[in-house]
Design an enzyme around this catalytic site. Structure first.
Site, PDB file in Angstrom:
ATOM      1  N   CYS A  42      -8.648   1.943  -6.907  1.00 26.05           N
ATOM      2  CA  CYS A  42      -7.363   1.698  -6.233  1.00 26.05           C
ATOM      3  C   CYS A  42      -6.227   1.910  -7.238  1.00 26.05           C
ATOM      4  CB  CYS A  42      -7.370   0.251  -5.738  1.00 26.05           C
ATOM      5  SG  CYS A  42      -5.774  -0.371  -5.195  1.00 26.05           S
ATOM      6  N   THR A  44      -4.056  -0.126  -8.013  1.00 21.07           N
ATOM      7  CA  THR A  44      -3.961  -1.344  -8.835  1.00 21.07           C
ATOM      8  C   THR A  44      -4.855  -1.239 -10.074  1.00 21.07           C
ATOM      9  OG1 THR A  44      -3.521  -2.640  -6.867  1.00 21.07           O
ATOM     10  CG2 THR A  44      -4.276  -3.860  -8.780  1.00 21.07           C
ATOM     11  N   HIS A  47      -3.104   0.897 -12.485  1.00 20.34           N
ATOM     12  CA  HIS A  47      -2.008   0.175 -13.164  1.00 20.34           C
ATOM     13  C   HIS A  47      -2.562  -0.684 -14.301  1.00 20.34           C
ATOM     14  CE1 HIS A  47       0.904   1.520 -10.312  1.00 20.34           C
ATOM     15  NE2 HIS A  47       0.424   0.827  -9.297  1.00 20.34           N
ATOM     16  N   GLU A  68     -12.423  -3.236  -4.935  1.00 29.09           N
ATOM     17  CA  GLU A  68     -12.937  -2.668  -3.679  1.00 29.09           C
ATOM     18  C   GLU A  68     -14.428  -2.415  -3.863  1.00 29.09           C
ATOM     19  OE1 GLU A  68     -10.724   0.932  -3.022  1.00 29.09           O
ATOM     20  OE2 GLU A  68      -8.799  -0.087  -3.096  1.00 29.09           O
ATOM     21  N   CYS A 111      -0.978 -16.647   1.935  1.00 28.88           N
ATOM     22  CA  CYS A 111      -1.230 -17.819   1.071  1.00 28.88           C
ATOM     23  C   CYS A 111      -0.272 -17.854  -0.109  1.00 28.88           C
ATOM     24  CB  CYS A 111      -2.678 -17.765   0.551  1.00 28.88           C
ATOM     25  SG  CYS A 111      -3.024 -19.008  -0.709  1.00 28.88           S
ATOM     26  N   ILE A 179      -4.234   5.375   1.470  1.00 29.52           N
ATOM     27  CA  ILE A 179      -3.937   4.423   2.557  1.00 29.52           C
ATOM     28  C   ILE A 179      -3.158   5.117   3.673  1.00 29.52           C
ATOM     29  CG2 ILE A 179      -2.904   2.200   3.143  1.00 29.52           C
ATOM     30  CD1 ILE A 179      -3.451   1.266   0.309  1.00 29.52           C
ATOM     31  N   ILE A 291       4.504  -5.653   5.121  1.00 27.23           N
ATOM     32  CA  ILE A 291       3.066  -5.818   5.379  1.00 27.23           C
ATOM     33  C   ILE A 291       2.376  -6.137   4.066  1.00 27.23           C
ATOM     34  CG2 ILE A 291       0.951  -4.671   6.137  1.00 27.23           C
ATOM     35  CD1 ILE A 291       2.838  -4.839   8.455  1.00 27.23           C
TER      36      ILE A 291
HETATM   37  P1  NAD Z   1      -0.683   6.364  -3.644  1.00 27.83           P
HETATM   38  O1  NAD Z   1       0.198   6.164  -4.799  1.00 27.83           O
HETATM   39  O2  NAD Z   1      -1.961   7.090  -3.822  1.00 27.83           O
HETATM   40  O3  NAD Z   1       0.119   7.078  -2.475  1.00 27.83           O
HETATM   41  C1  NAD Z   1       1.482   7.227  -2.434  1.00 27.83           C
HETATM   42  C2  NAD Z   1       1.771   8.626  -1.906  1.00 27.83           C
HETATM   43  O4  NAD Z   1       3.171   8.737  -1.694  1.00 27.83           O
HETATM   44  C3  NAD Z   1       1.354   9.728  -2.879  1.00 27.83           C
HETATM   45  O5  NAD Z   1       0.477  10.647  -2.252  1.00 27.83           O
HETATM   46  C4  NAD Z   1       2.691  10.376  -3.240  1.00 27.83           C
HETATM   47  O6  NAD Z   1       2.600  11.776  -3.445  1.00 27.83           O
HETATM   48  C5  NAD Z   1       3.516  10.049  -2.004  1.00 27.83           C
HETATM   49  N1  NAD Z   1       4.965  10.219  -2.211  1.00 27.83           N
HETATM   50  C6  NAD Z   1       5.671  10.094  -3.351  1.00 27.83           C
HETATM   51  N2  NAD Z   1       6.962  10.421  -3.133  1.00 27.83           N
HETATM   52  C7  NAD Z   1       7.071  10.737  -1.814  1.00 27.83           C
HETATM   53  C8  NAD Z   1       8.138  11.153  -0.980  1.00 27.83           C
HETATM   54  N3  NAD Z   1       9.380  11.297  -1.462  1.00 27.83           N
HETATM   55  N4  NAD Z   1       7.878  11.408   0.308  1.00 27.83           N
HETATM   56  C9  NAD Z   1       6.634  11.269   0.805  1.00 27.83           C
HETATM   57  N5  NAD Z   1       5.578  10.883   0.053  1.00 27.83           N
HETATM   58  C10 NAD Z   1       5.799  10.616  -1.239  1.00 27.83           C
HETATM   59  O7  NAD Z   1      -0.929   4.903  -3.056  1.00 27.83           O
HETATM   60  P2  NAD Z   1      -1.972   4.274  -1.982  1.00 27.83           P
HETATM   61  O8  NAD Z   1      -3.109   3.709  -2.732  1.00 27.83           O
HETATM   62  O9  NAD Z   1      -2.228   5.191  -0.859  1.00 27.83           O
HETATM   63  O10 NAD Z   1      -1.045   3.073  -1.529  1.00 27.83           O
HETATM   64  C11 NAD Z   1       0.148   3.330  -0.805  1.00 27.83           C
HETATM   65  C12 NAD Z   1       1.243   2.360  -1.189  1.00 27.83           C
HETATM   66  O11 NAD Z   1       0.919   1.054  -0.724  1.00 27.83           O
HETATM   67  C13 NAD Z   1       1.488   2.203  -2.683  1.00 27.83           C
HETATM   68  O12 NAD Z   1       2.874   2.066  -2.908  1.00 27.83           O
HETATM   69  C14 NAD Z   1       0.764   0.910  -3.023  1.00 27.83           C
HETATM   70  O13 NAD Z   1       1.319   0.276  -4.151  1.00 27.83           O
HETATM   71  C15 NAD Z   1       1.023   0.116  -1.779  1.00 27.83           C
HETATM   72  N6  NAD Z   1       0.076  -0.964  -1.449  1.00 27.83           N
HETATM   73  C16 NAD Z   1       0.610  -2.057  -0.863  1.00 27.83           C
HETATM   74  C17 NAD Z   1      -0.213  -3.083  -0.442  1.00 27.83           C
HETATM   75  C18 NAD Z   1       0.365  -4.252   0.258  1.00 27.83           C
HETATM   76  O14 NAD Z   1      -0.362  -5.240   0.465  1.00 27.83           O
HETATM   77  N7  NAD Z   1       1.619  -4.196   0.648  1.00 27.83           N
HETATM   78  C19 NAD Z   1      -1.603  -2.987  -0.636  1.00 27.83           C
HETATM   79  C20 NAD Z   1      -2.122  -1.834  -1.223  1.00 27.83           C
HETATM   80  C21 NAD Z   1      -1.269  -0.814  -1.621  1.00 27.83           C
HETATM   81 ZN    ZN Z   2      -3.006 -20.922   0.574  1.00 26.97          ZN
END
Ligand code: NAD
Ligand code: ZN
Length: 351
Positions: A42, A44, A47, A68, A111, A179, A291
């Site tokens: 992932c 994360t 990172h 995962e 939580c 995602i 979300i």
């Molecule tokens: P990822 O970094 O693989 O996907 C992000 C995509 O966005 C990449 O394919 C990138 O090319 C694209 N992108 C960048 N600039 C863009 C633009 N201007 N227009 C369109 N697309 C663009 O990440 P992922 O693993 O698929 O996760 C998606 C996002 O969700 C990430 O930001 C991640 O940090 C976040 N996330 C949030 C949660 C949550 O609970 N809210 C959980 C998991 C992941």
């Molecule tokens: Zn709790």
């Protein structure tokens, strides 16, 4: 059973990680010991591997990375009733407190004191992982290990997509990382009329097409707002699933949304960003929705049903790389290059 195992460890602050031979985790009375068969990578994990400012502020080495996973239960603590030895399982990665007001009303994904497997506790880039019983999800045995492993990010996609109506709706997915791509077939199966997918990366747009996107938009080549409005008789889309975290994409997605649209935001911007709240949100009645994670356990039941209805088969092209634990460096290079769908570490593979 052996006494030690291979595990990918972050031993000290700074970039990188080491493959180490360490003792198999001890199992408390309410823990489940899982032999890991597949553990997907992932953002994360990347990172933490790269040691970015978020990781430096959050993670306390030494730590086994990874959250995962899918595997087989090989031992259970004395008080465990949720599963038995031989079950195929995955894990919800948020270890919730059960005691805060949000947990009390069943909003476990919100939580106040959640801890994350592989971030705050030892994770699953290893041959074995100990998981609290309350986090165990039992899988159908006929689903391949790699597809069992990706249910955690898939749950993010399902939670986002299913956070409002989709049937007969026009949908724009911004960001086709794993995602975002997963949300394409999910929206299609839920009856979306049209799913448009936007990314700056042609490789990922190709995957989105393979998984069922009706229209691909590359904002470096065309104006996404114009394209979307042209496709929707000038009105804009009913639903935005924001999966990029990119500031420009977020601003464009608001302008590409119709009046009163649902804009579900999953992507995490790396810093605060500016939007024209008056013109683009308030006066157009948009519904912006943050979300986080997956609903426990509603999302997991939705994922199971979707898998049984054919989603597992449809997601197969998303798994682009299967690697042994020894090749975690290669997996991280793939993450950095973004020339991949989902990369999965398989501890049983020979290096
Ligand atoms: P990822 O970094 O693989 O996907 C992000 C995509 O966005 C990449 O394919 C990138 O090319 C694209 N992108 C960048 N600039 C863009 C633009 N201007 N227009 C369109 N697309 C663009 O990440 P992922 O693993 O698929 O996760 C998606 C996002 O969700 C990430 O930001 C991640 O940090 C976040 N996330 C949030 C949660 C949550 O609970 N809210 C959980 C998991 C992941
Ligand atoms: Zn709790």
């Amino acid at each position: 059973m052996p006494e030690t195992m291979r595990a990918i460890r972050k031993l000290a602050p700074g970039p990188g990680a080491q493959l180490q031979q360490i003792p198999i985790p001890a199992v408390g009375p309410r823990d489940v010991l899982v032999q890991v068969m597949a553990t997907s990578v992932c953002g994360t994990d990347y990172h933490i591997y790269a040691w970015d400012p978020w990781a430096a502020g959050r993670v306390k080495p030494p730590l086994t990375v990874g959250h995962e996973m899918a595997g087989e239960v090989v031992a259970v603590g004395a008080d465990v009733t949720a599963c038995k030895v031989g079950d195929y399982v995955s894990a919800e990665t948020h270890i919730v407190c059960n005691n805060c007001p949000r947990c009390h009303v069943g909003e476990y994904h919100l939580c106040e004191r959640t801890r994350i497997l592989g971030v705050d506790t030892n994770g699953c880039f290893a041959e074995y992982v100990a998981v609290p019983e309350q986090n165990i999800w039992i899988n159908d045995k006929d689903i391949p290990w790699d597809l069992q492993s990706i249910q955690e990010p898939l749950g993010n996609a399902v939670h986002t997509a299913m956070a409002g109506e989709l049937t007969a709706k026009s949908v724009l997915v911004t960001g086709c990382g794993p995602i975002g791509i997963m949300s394409v077939p999910v929206a299609k199966m839920a009856g979306a009329e049209v799913v448009m997918a936007m990314d700056v990366n042609e490789y990922r747009l190709g995957l989105a097409r393979e998984l069922g996107a009706d229209l691909l938009i590359n904002p470096t080549k065309e104006d996404p707002v114009e394209v979307v409005r042209k496709q929707t008789r000038g009105y804009g889309v009913d639903v935005v699933l924001e999966m990029s975290g990119n500031a420009g994409a977020i601003r464009q997605s608001l302008k590409a949304a119709r009046n009163g649209a649902r804009v579900s935001l999953l992507g995490l911007p790396s810093k605060p960003l500016e939007i024209d709240l008056a013109a683009d949100v308030i006066m157009r009645g948009l519904v912006l929705q943050g979300i986080t994670g997956r609903k426990m356990w509603q999302t997991w039941y939705q994922v199971r049903s979707l898998y049984r209805a054919g989603l597992a088969e449809r997601l197969k092209p998303l798994i682009t790389h299967r690697l042994p634990l020894e090749q975690v460096g290669t997996a991280m290079e793939l993450m950095a290059s973004a020339e991949c769908g989902k990369a999965v570490l398989m501890p049983g593979l020979k290096a």
